[in-house]
Write a protein that holds these residues in place. Structure first.
Motif, PDB file in Angstrom:
ATOM      1  N   THR A 190     -12.719   0.360  -5.120  1.00  0.00           N
ATOM      2  CA  THR A 190     -12.741  -0.928  -4.454  1.00  0.00           C
ATOM      3  C   THR A 190     -13.865  -1.898  -4.967  1.00  0.00           C
TER       4      THR A 190
ATOM      5  N   LEU B 176     -10.205   6.029  -8.163  1.00  0.00           N
ATOM      6  CA  LEU B 176      -9.455   4.928  -7.583  1.00  0.00           C
ATOM      7  C   LEU B 176     -10.777   4.125  -7.003  1.00  0.00           C
TER       8      LEU B 176
ATOM      9  N   THR C  44      -4.304   1.521  -1.647  1.00  0.00           N
ATOM     10  CA  THR C  44      -4.026   1.922  -0.445  1.00  0.00           C
ATOM     11  C   THR C  44      -4.815   1.770   0.828  1.00  0.00           C
TER      12      THR C  44
ATOM     13  N   GLN D  62       1.003   6.057  -7.260  1.00  0.00           N
ATOM     14  CA  GLN D  62      -0.242   6.288  -7.942  1.00  0.00           C
ATOM     15  C   GLN D  62      -0.202   7.903  -8.356  1.00  0.00           C
TER      16      GLN D  62
ATOM     17  N   GLU E 107      -7.467   0.153  -9.287  1.00  0.00           N
ATOM     18  CA  GLU E 107      -7.815  -0.345  -7.956  1.00  0.00           C
ATOM     19  C   GLU E 107      -7.364   0.557  -6.732  1.00  0.00           C
ATOM     20  N   ASN E 108      -8.091   1.028  -5.582  1.00  0.00           N
ATOM     21  CA  ASN E 108      -7.706   1.613  -4.524  1.00  0.00           C
ATOM     22  C   ASN E 108      -6.747   1.022  -3.792  1.00  0.00           C
TER      23      ASN E 108
ATOM     24  N   SER F 127      -7.253  -0.993   0.170  1.00  0.00           N
ATOM     25  CA  SER F 127      -7.815  -2.457   0.025  1.00  0.00           C
ATOM     26  C   SER F 127      -7.559  -3.423   0.647  1.00  0.00           C
TER      27      SER F 127
ATOM     28  N   GLN G 206       0.910  -1.144   0.140  1.00  0.00           N
ATOM     29  CA  GLN G 206      -0.052  -0.062  -0.271  1.00  0.00           C
ATOM     30  C   GLN G 206       0.884   1.215  -0.082  1.00  0.00           C
TER      31      GLN G 206
END
Length: 377
Positions: A113, A111, A147, A89, A144-145, A149, A82
């Motif tokens: 999830t 971003l 940080t 990102q 995808e997020n 997830s 993360q």
């Protein structure tokens, strides 16, 4: 060489969802390949000049972060993954924006999830945001997020995320850019293996010839890509897997040239509501059906009645998505349940008329109504 089938596919596509993997965007030292990113941005603009819209589902945040942080290998623990994503990102989206600004447009970062697709309201908000960005001439760049997830809300790979984004949009074509030329009829490293140019009908045997291996920078292999293909083609969309490391790939796709592997849509397009039920929102439980109920649901297009249920697994409430499985455990459909787990256990195996006699009122005749049901095989 222009292929007539491909030409028809591209002519009917109003939106291209382009998924690009980490390995396509990275150099051997894990830093971003800015030349390739610039070339991709130019091709995206050329697609937009035809009047089509483009959504880019881009991996690369963790890889970019690794290069910036000087990491020699992809972290294995969640906090360091993360952290690499958080650093990478910002770096990734800045370069996309710099490249796209040269063509008079901006990159817009989304971003996400898995929760954003599970919740109906958030699901619709994602679609509305993308459509509004189109109206304003921006290019949505989805990732995808990483940080935030965790396993419970992670997609697992951006191939699945790309399929979910494709299911949001009208008349899309999903183009998955990989480091291989498409689906091969043998191991990719075998010089005798050839690219399969066209897959007319989905067959689970395709998974047997695909490798699950992933690159050292990415999270998905060919099997992950094929799972995304199955998800998109099942609701009536076409998919192309092609080599994103070769210059001009998107232009060849746009021209209808035979590049990569084209997977044709299976049947008619599924309405957006049923796409969400069948392929976006994960099931909370399972209903086990007898053979007659499976036939009625799968082949006859009937609703699911209590008499055909022989078991229930999981804790569900009214309105939750449930998977419908047969006695051998094979899932064949999903739908929204009208009853909770406790209620279904009381009703299972009973005829509707018998239930009406046992209870003062029967709110719903159907456990799952056919309007809220999707066959997934």
């Amino acid at each position: 060489m222009v292929n007539l089938v491909r030409r028809e596919v591209i002519e009917t596509a109003r939106t291209l969802v382009v998924k690009v993997g980490t390995s396509v965007l990275s150099r051997e030292d894990d830093t971003l390949n800015l030349e390739r990113l610039s070339a991709l941005s130019e091709e995206i603009q050329r697609v937009r000049e035809t009047g089509r819209r483009v959504v880019l589902v881009s991996s690369g945040a963790v890889g970019a972060g690794m290069g910036l942080l000087g990491l020699q290998q992809r972290p294995r623990d969640l906090p360091h993954l993360q952290a690499a994503a958080a650093v990478g990102q910002a770096h990734l989206i800045r370069h996309y924006d710099d490249c796209l600004k040269k063509h008079g447009c901006h990159a817009a970062q989304l971003l996400l999830t898995a929760d954003d697709f599970d919740n109906r309201s958030r699901y619709l908000n994602v679609r509305n945001t993308i459509l509004t960005l189109f109206e304003n001439g921006a290019v949505p760049i989805v990732n995808e997020n990483d940080t935030v997830s965790v396993d419970e809300i992670a997609f697992g790979d951006n191939d699945r995320l790309a399929a979910l984004v494709t299911n949001l949009l009208h008349s899309p074509l999903l183009v998955i850019l990989s480091t291989v030329d498409g689906l091969m009829d043998g191991p990719p490293d075998n010089p005798e293996s050839k690219t399969i140019p066209l897959v007319k009908e989905w067959d689970d045997k395709l998974l047997q010839i695909a490798t699950a291996d992933r690159s050292k920078r990415g999270t998905g292999g060919m099997r992950a890509k094929l799972s995304a293909v199955k998800m998109a083609t099942a609701v009536g969309e076409n998919v192309i897997i092609a080599n994103g490391t070769k210059s001009g790939t998107l232009m060849k796709v746009l021209a209808g040239e035979e590049t990569g592997t084209l997977f044709l849509a299976q049947g008619v397009s599924v309405p957006a509501w049923k796409r969400w039920i069948g392929y976006s929102k994960p099931p909370k439980g399972k209903l086990i059906l007898d053979a007659g109920a499976r036939t009625a649901v799968e082949r006859d297009g009937r609703s699911l009645l209590a008499i055909g249920i022989v078991g229930v697994e999981g804790q569900v409430e009214k309105g939750d998505v449930v998977a419908l499985i047969d006695a051998t455990g094979n899932e064949f459909a999903r739908g929204l349940t009208n009853y909770s787990t406790a209620e279904i256990r009381q009703l299972a195996g009973k005829r509707s008329e018998d239930i009406a006699q046992l209870y003062e009122s029967l709110p719903y005749v159907e456990i799952v109504h056919r309007d809220n049901l999707v066959v997934t095989v």
